[in-house]
Motif scaffolding. Sequence first.
Motif, PDB file in Angstrom:
ATOM      1  N   CYS A   1       0.811  -1.221   0.000  1.00 34.76           N
ATOM      2  CA  CYS A   1       0.000   0.000   0.000  1.00 34.76           C
ATOM      3  C   CYS A   1       0.847   1.274   0.000  1.00 34.76           C
ATOM      4  N   ASP A   2       2.143   1.148  -0.250  1.00 34.81           N
ATOM      5  CA  ASP A   2       3.020   2.312  -0.257  1.00 34.81           C
ATOM      6  C   ASP A   2       3.202   2.841  -1.675  1.00 34.81           C
ATOM      7  N   THR A   3       3.447   4.134  -1.782  1.00 35.04           N
ATOM      8  CA  THR A   3       3.739   4.780  -3.053  1.00 35.04           C
ATOM      9  C   THR A   3       5.184   5.242  -3.026  1.00 35.04           C
TER      10      THR A   3
ATOM     11  N   SER B   1       3.255   5.896   2.828  1.00 37.89           N
ATOM     12  CA  SER B   1       2.143   4.990   3.072  1.00 37.89           C
ATOM     13  C   SER B   1       0.852   5.687   2.664  1.00 37.89           C
ATOM     14  N   VAL B   2       0.079   5.003   1.858  1.00 36.06           N
ATOM     15  CA  VAL B   2      -1.187   5.565   1.409  1.00 36.06           C
ATOM     16  C   VAL B   2      -2.237   5.188   2.440  1.00 36.06           C
TER      17      VAL B   2
ATOM     18  N   SER C   1      -5.670   5.181   3.320  1.00 40.47           N
ATOM     19  CA  SER C   1      -7.044   5.361   2.848  1.00 40.47           C
ATOM     20  C   SER C   1      -8.062   4.992   3.920  1.00 40.47           C
TER      21      SER C   1
ATOM     22  N   GLU D   1      -8.524   2.064   4.868  1.00 40.54           N
ATOM     23  CA  GLU D   1      -8.786   0.636   4.633  1.00 40.54           C
ATOM     24  C   GLU D   1      -7.580  -0.171   5.140  1.00 40.54           C
TER      25      GLU D   1
ATOM     26  N   CYS E   1      -4.514  -2.599   5.074  1.00 41.82           N
ATOM     27  CA  CYS E   1      -3.530  -2.874   4.035  1.00 41.82           C
ATOM     28  C   CYS E   1      -2.963  -4.277   4.255  1.00 41.82           C
TER      29      CYS E   1
END
Length: 91
Positions: A23-25, A46-47, A49, A51, A53
């Motif tokens: 879930c990382d960019t 870390s994205v 959201s 939710e 991961c």
Amino acid sequence: MTAFDLVAGRPAALLLRYGVGACDTVHGARAYETGRLVVVDVDEESVGSGEPCPAILTTATTTVTLARPLGDRLVLDSGTGLPVLRGLNRR
């Protein structure tokens, strides 16, 4: 980020294989250089959201350009402080 190994490299460019969370960019890579070593880092975020991961590590590659050829300098991972292994495809 954890740099696993130096996959290949031209004299002043390193191709690194690294691990990143599912879930990382990743925003890019950089290197800090001295006369004896090179410390590599991949900028990741870390994205969040809200939710859950999955705890999955994915691998990717990136190129880090150096100010001068690597030569026999030691390459360290900034996250762990451990040496980055030089792979079999080193040039």
